[in-house]
Design an enzyme around this catalytic site. Structure first.
Site, mmCIF file in Angstrom:
data_model
loop_
_atom_site.group_PDB
_atom_site.id
_atom_site.type_symbol
_atom_site.label_atom_id
_atom_site.label_comp_id
_atom_site.label_asym_id
_atom_site.label_seq_id
_atom_site.Cartn_x
_atom_site.Cartn_y
_atom_site.Cartn_z
ATOM 1 N N THR A 272 11.540 56.116 26.577
ATOM 2 C CA THR A 272 11.034 56.582 27.584
ATOM 3 C C THR A 272 12.620 56.881 28.438
ATOM 4 O O THR A 272 13.689 55.703 28.583
ATOM 5 C CB THR A 272 10.277 55.486 28.276
ATOM 6 O OG1 THR A 272 10.367 56.094 29.321
ATOM 7 C CG2 THR A 272 10.473 54.498 28.133
ATOM 8 N N ASP A 273 12.276 58.007 29.379
ATOM 9 C CA ASP A 273 13.968 57.374 30.072
ATOM 10 C C ASP A 273 13.680 56.490 31.579
ATOM 11 O O ASP A 273 14.859 56.207 32.072
ATOM 12 C CB ASP A 273 13.814 58.760 31.103
ATOM 13 C CG ASP A 273 12.131 59.073 32.236
ATOM 14 O OD1 ASP A 273 11.476 58.191 32.184
ATOM 15 O OD2 ASP A 273 12.293 60.370 32.766
ATOM 16 N N GLU A 274 12.409 55.558 31.223
ATOM 17 C CA GLU A 274 12.210 54.417 32.456
ATOM 18 C C GLU A 274 13.659 53.025 31.958
ATOM 19 O O GLU A 274 13.701 52.371 32.607
ATOM 20 C CB GLU A 274 10.974 53.839 32.226
ATOM 21 C CG GLU A 274 9.938 54.994 32.839
ATOM 22 C CD GLU A 274 8.733 54.530 33.418
ATOM 23 O OE1 GLU A 274 8.898 53.507 33.615
ATOM 24 O OE2 GLU A 274 8.307 55.312 33.739
ATOM 25 N N LYS B 234 10.366 48.387 26.711
ATOM 26 C CA LYS B 234 11.020 49.569 25.813
ATOM 27 C C LYS B 234 12.000 49.413 25.827
ATOM 28 O O LYS B 234 12.503 49.841 24.752
ATOM 29 C CB LYS B 234 10.083 50.594 26.654
ATOM 30 C CG LYS B 234 8.884 50.933 26.560
ATOM 31 C CD LYS B 234 8.643 51.995 24.984
ATOM 32 C CE LYS B 234 9.036 53.005 24.774
ATOM 33 N NZ LYS B 234 8.591 52.750 23.226
ATOM 34 N N TYR C 90 7.348 47.036 31.948
ATOM 35 C CA TYR C 90 7.073 48.537 30.752
ATOM 36 C C TYR C 90 8.343 49.124 30.457
ATOM 37 O O TYR C 90 9.059 48.585 29.539
ATOM 38 C CB TYR C 90 6.157 49.626 31.504
ATOM 39 C CG TYR C 90 6.219 50.914 30.518
ATOM 40 C CD1 TYR C 90 5.830 51.088 29.302
ATOM 41 C CD2 TYR C 90 6.931 52.065 31.559
ATOM 42 C CE1 TYR C 90 5.482 52.274 28.279
ATOM 43 C CE2 TYR C 90 6.923 53.250 30.099
ATOM 44 C CZ TYR C 90 6.611 53.055 29.073
ATOM 45 O OH TYR C 90 6.912 54.081 28.585
#
Ligand code: NAD
Ligand code: DAU
Length: 352
Positions: free
Chosen positions: A133-135, A163, A159
């Site tokens: 993810t970009d997060e 990741k 989260y």
């Protein structure tokens, strides 16, 4: 030839499996634990299709994964499975640590053992593709450039931290053991089969049910939206031609503030399913308490995947969001089964 997909009953995983089998006949072995987010109804159209083999199980179950790898001998593993909802990670981070970090570690170890023992030609052709993810990159302020692959990791939620940890493990398994890995870091997806705990499907189903549309804080947080089928095509392309050990950012150049997303959903519903009293769904919008640690802005610089692999999205936000709203309007029973929890009975009905 077979591919192993983890998390193939979730939102993106099920879209990927459906797309894959619509485009080729290479079988898919689908390993999914069927947490609350896993829904085999998403794959109902594959009932009786021998190209899809579903196994309910935990990716952290080493004995199970060893046995599946030995039996099915996949030429690639595509790792989608994760705990994926930021708000849930704030309320209870434990599952995120277990699945996203420990689970990815165990999967990597099982895959490493399998891959090491492959004959040379199969070993060279093998791929482990990690869907991320970009997060992991953290948050941007208004004038910052979008996230490039070289951006330092600065995860802010349980989260995104889990990741980020999984991305680091995947990278290390490549550098230390030579495992042929690829990583994709994608922005916010939307489209069919999106679980209605996430912004867009929640707004659609709440609007139709006459419930409030809860916008966190001022609603000016920005996300970069990509139609899920475009994410699937990017993953296929990276699997096919991505350079080993590289990461590819995937995004649609569609930065929008949340409040604009909610207005767009309301306007589409006003057009496609007007309310009997003639009022707009916008009247249901309420601003609620903000998410703790809420990242203000994400934006993806998707030039690398376009330059190196020639990938770009097929949908604009306008076409994708219209298709999405139309899909939810056409599938009230899917929504109802998710809301009542009865989608979980599908496993019993389908597999006994
Ligand atoms: P999802 O929550 O809809 O689905 C996750 C799936 O993984 C479910 O089917 C669940 O049953 C399964 N799963 C969870 N724990 C498992 C375990 N221990 N063993 C086996 N299966 C397990 O998630 P999603 O939105 O489809 O996201 C898929 C992947 O893409 C995730 O890795 C996520 O981080 C990443 N991602 C999501 C988005 C997005 O906007 N949704 C954007 C970028 C990246
Ligand atoms: O950026 C990619 C990520 O996008 C993925 O890695 C995650 O798995 C996925 O869940 C998603 O994370 P977000 O937190 O951005 O998605 P969510 O749909 O939960 O929220 C989108 C934005 O909308 C965010 O700024 C929070 C806000 N929001 C969300 C909900 C559920 C609201 O204002 N109200 C809501 O009720």
């Amino acid at each position: 030839m077979t591919i192993l997909v983890t998390g193939g009953a979730g939102f993106i995983g099920s879209n990927f499996v459906l797309d894959w089998l619509a485009q080729c006949d290479e079988p898919v072995l689908n390993l999914d634990k069927l947490t609350y987010a896993g829904n085999l109804e998403n794959l109902a159209s594959l009932q009786g299709d021998a190209r899809h083999v579903f196994v309910q199980g935990d990716l952290g179950d080493r004995a199970l994964v060893d046995a599946l790898l030995a039996q099915h001998r996949p030429r690639a593993v595509l790792h989608f499975a994760a705990e994926s909802h930021v708000d849930r990670s704030i309320h209870g981070p434990e599952d995120f640590i277990q699945t996203n970090i420990v689970g990815t570690f165990r999967l990597l170890e099982a895959v490493r053992a399998y891959w090491s023992a492959l004959p040379e030609a199969e070993k060279t052709a093998f791929r482990f593709l990690h869907v991320s993810t970009d997060e992991v990159y953290g948050t941007l302020s208004k004038d910052d450039p979008p996230f490039a692959e070289t951006k330092a990791y600065e995860p802010n939620s349980p989260y995104s931290a889990s990741k980020a940890a999984s991305d680091h493990l995947v990278r290390a398994w490549h550098h230390t053991y030579g495992l042929p890995v690829l990583t994709t870091n994608c922005s916010n997806n939307y489209g069919p089969y999106h679980f209605p705990e996430k912004l867009i499907p929640l707004m659609i189903v709440n609007a139709l049910a006459g419930k409030s549309l809860p916008v966190y804080g001022d609603g000016l947080q920005v996300r970069d939206w990509l139609y899920v089928k475009d994410h699937c095509s990017a993953i296929r392309r990276v699997l096919e031609a991505g350079r080993l050990g590289e990461t590819y950012n995937v995004g649609g150049w569609n930065e929008k503030p949340n409040i604009e997303i909610v207005h767009t959903v309301c306007a589409l519903l006003d057009e496609l399913r007007p309310k009997a009293d003639g009022s707009s769904y916008k009247a249901q919008i309420t601003h609620v308490q903000d998410r703790p640690g809420h990242d203000r802005r994400y934006a993806i610089d998707a030039r690398k995947i376009q330059r190196e692999l020639g990938w770009k999205p097929a949908e604009t936000f306008e076409t994708g969001i219209r298709k999405t709203v139309q899909w939810y309007l056409a599938h009230p029973e899917w929504v109802q089964h998710v809301q009542s929890g009865s989608y979980r009975d599908w496993v019993q009905k389908q597999y006994g």
